[in-house]
Motif scaffolding. Structure first.
Motif, PDB file in Angstrom:
ATOM      1  N   PHE A  63       0.877  -1.159   0.000  1.00  0.00           N
ATOM      2  CA  PHE A  63       0.000   0.000   0.000  1.00  0.00           C
ATOM      3  C   PHE A  63       0.916   1.211   0.000  1.00  0.00           C
ATOM      4  O   PHE A  63       1.636   1.451   0.964  1.00  0.00           O
ATOM      5  CB  PHE A  63      -0.891  -0.033   1.253  1.00  0.00           C
ATOM      6  CG  PHE A  63      -2.325   0.290   0.988  1.00  0.00           C
ATOM      7  CD1 PHE A  63      -3.094  -0.507   0.159  1.00  0.00           C
ATOM      8  CD2 PHE A  63      -2.913   1.385   1.571  1.00  0.00           C
ATOM      9  CE1 PHE A  63      -4.422  -0.215  -0.080  1.00  0.00           C
ATOM     10  CE2 PHE A  63      -4.242   1.690   1.347  1.00  0.00           C
ATOM     11  CZ  PHE A  63      -4.992   0.891   0.517  1.00  0.00           C
ATOM     12  N   CYS A  91      -2.392   4.588  -0.863  1.00  0.00           N
ATOM     13  CA  CYS A  91      -3.218   4.240  -2.008  1.00  0.00           C
ATOM     14  C   CYS A  91      -2.719   2.968  -2.684  1.00  0.00           C
ATOM     15  O   CYS A  91      -1.519   2.708  -2.731  1.00  0.00           O
ATOM     16  CB  CYS A  91      -3.209   5.382  -3.020  1.00  0.00           C
ATOM     17  SG  CYS A  91      -4.447   5.217  -4.318  1.00  0.00           S
ATOM     18  N   ASP A  92      -3.649   2.205  -3.195  1.00  0.00           N
ATOM     19  CA  ASP A  92      -3.379   1.148  -4.161  1.00  0.00           C
ATOM     20  C   ASP A  92      -3.987   1.680  -5.454  1.00  0.00           C
ATOM     21  O   ASP A  92      -5.210   1.689  -5.624  1.00  0.00           O
ATOM     22  CB  ASP A  92      -4.035  -0.168  -3.740  1.00  0.00           C
ATOM     23  CG  ASP A  92      -3.777  -1.295  -4.717  1.00  0.00           C
ATOM     24  OD1 ASP A  92      -3.808  -1.046  -5.949  1.00  0.00           O
ATOM     25  OD2 ASP A  92      -3.570  -2.434  -4.271  1.00  0.00           O
ATOM     26  N   ILE A  95      -6.651  -0.376  -7.438  1.00  0.00           N
ATOM     27  CA  ILE A  95      -7.985  -0.418  -6.829  1.00  0.00           C
ATOM     28  C   ILE A  95      -8.664   0.944  -6.980  1.00  0.00           C
ATOM     29  O   ILE A  95      -9.844   1.023  -7.318  1.00  0.00           O
ATOM     30  CB  ILE A  95      -7.909  -0.843  -5.347  1.00  0.00           C
ATOM     31  CG1 ILE A  95      -7.444  -2.305  -5.251  1.00  0.00           C
ATOM     32  CG2 ILE A  95      -9.275  -0.670  -4.668  1.00  0.00           C
ATOM     33  CD1 ILE A  95      -7.202  -2.791  -3.829  1.00  0.00           C
ATOM     34  N   CYS A 112      -6.615   7.164   0.666  1.00  0.00           N
ATOM     35  CA  CYS A 112      -7.016   6.856   2.047  1.00  0.00           C
ATOM     36  C   CYS A 112      -6.092   7.595   3.012  1.00  0.00           C
ATOM     37  O   CYS A 112      -4.886   7.646   2.797  1.00  0.00           O
ATOM     38  CB  CYS A 112      -6.913   5.357   2.304  1.00  0.00           C
ATOM     39  SG  CYS A 112      -7.981   4.366   1.253  1.00  0.00           S
ATOM     40  N   LYS A 150     -11.090  -5.080   1.184  1.00  0.00           N
ATOM     41  CA  LYS A 150      -9.643  -5.293   1.269  1.00  0.00           C
ATOM     42  C   LYS A 150      -8.939  -3.995   1.652  1.00  0.00           C
ATOM     43  O   LYS A 150      -8.044  -3.990   2.496  1.00  0.00           O
ATOM     44  CB  LYS A 150      -9.109  -5.817  -0.067  1.00  0.00           C
ATOM     45  CG  LYS A 150      -7.609  -6.008  -0.081  1.00  0.00           C
ATOM     46  CD  LYS A 150      -7.104  -6.444  -1.441  1.00  0.00           C
ATOM     47  CE  LYS A 150      -5.584  -6.544  -1.388  1.00  0.00           C
ATOM     48  NZ  LYS A 150      -4.974  -6.537  -2.679  1.00  0.00           N
ATOM     49  N   VAL A 151      -9.333  -2.887   1.050  1.00  0.00           N
ATOM     50  CA  VAL A 151      -8.738  -1.583   1.378  1.00  0.00           C
ATOM     51  C   VAL A 151      -9.023  -1.247   2.841  1.00  0.00           C
ATOM     52  O   VAL A 151      -8.124  -0.819   3.580  1.00  0.00           O
ATOM     53  CB  VAL A 151      -9.258  -0.473   0.441  1.00  0.00           C
ATOM     54  CG1 VAL A 151      -8.860   0.907   0.951  1.00  0.00           C
ATOM     55  CG2 VAL A 151      -8.741  -0.691  -0.975  1.00  0.00           C
ATOM     56  N   THR A 154      -6.844  -3.352   5.044  1.00  0.00           N
ATOM     57  CA  THR A 154      -5.454  -2.906   4.953  1.00  0.00           C
ATOM     58  C   THR A 154      -5.244  -1.649   5.783  1.00  0.00           C
ATOM     59  O   THR A 154      -4.269  -1.546   6.538  1.00  0.00           O
ATOM     60  CB  THR A 154      -5.064  -2.652   3.479  1.00  0.00           C
ATOM     61  OG1 THR A 154      -5.222  -3.874   2.749  1.00  0.00           O
ATOM     62  CG2 THR A 154      -3.629  -2.172   3.364  1.00  0.00           C
TER      63      THR A 154
END
Length: 167
Positions: A63, A91-92, A95, A112, A150-151, A154
């Motif tokens: 991430f 951030c990813d 996604i 995020c 998932k986010v 994480t």
């Protein structure tokens, strides 16, 4: 019979107004605290330890840290006395791109964020958006909902590592 019919008509007319009023009251009754997740740092974890733990955990989870904003340093440079306030943005990108492709409104929630902040008593906290609220409101297809969860997971893992000082 006519009285019964009038009562039913009155009820049918008033019911939508009652439901709207109830929903508005609920929304008005919500505080900003209801939209975030807060974790205090463990007593033996310094703010610097928390930062190190979050950055290491984010790296392990792939991430990316895309921004780090030392807001308290900016305020101090302006002559404003402040406790520590530092904002970390993760951030990813893959996604994020999928979420935006589904609905551009998700862009308002990117990247995020986790804020490291000391309250008025000097107690350090980690604070982020309660993603469960956003996920619950969104009408995502199952594949994207899985990515949103998932986010969320994480981000919670990064915050927990910071709060506990877990490397």
């Amino acid at each position: 019979m006519k009285t019964n019919r009038t009562q039913w008509l009155t009820l049918l007319i008033a019911l939508p107004m009652l439901l709207l009023t109830t929903a508005a009251t609920r929304a008005e009754g919500m505080s900003i605290a209801d939209t975030v997740v807060k974790m205090p740092l463990a007593e033996d974890v310094s703010p610097d330890d928390a930062v190190e733990s979050m950055l290491l955990r984010a790296n392990v989870l792939n991430f990316k840290l895309v921004a780090r904003l030392p807001l308290s340093k900016e305020l101090e440079a302006m002559g404003v006395e402040t406790k520590r306030i530092e904002i970390f943005q993760f951030c990813d990108a893959r996604i994020a791109a999928q979420m935006i492709a589904e609905n551009i409104d998700f862009s308002a929630y990117l990247p995020c964020r986790i804020t490291l902040i000391e309250d008025q008593a000097g107690k350090p906290w980690l604070v982020t958006l309660d993603m469960d609220k956003v996920i619950g409101m969104s009408d995502l297809p199952p594949s994207l909902k899985e990515l949103a969860v998932k986010v969320r997971d994480t981000m919670m893992e990064i915050m927990t590592a910071g709060a506990t000082g877990d490397l």
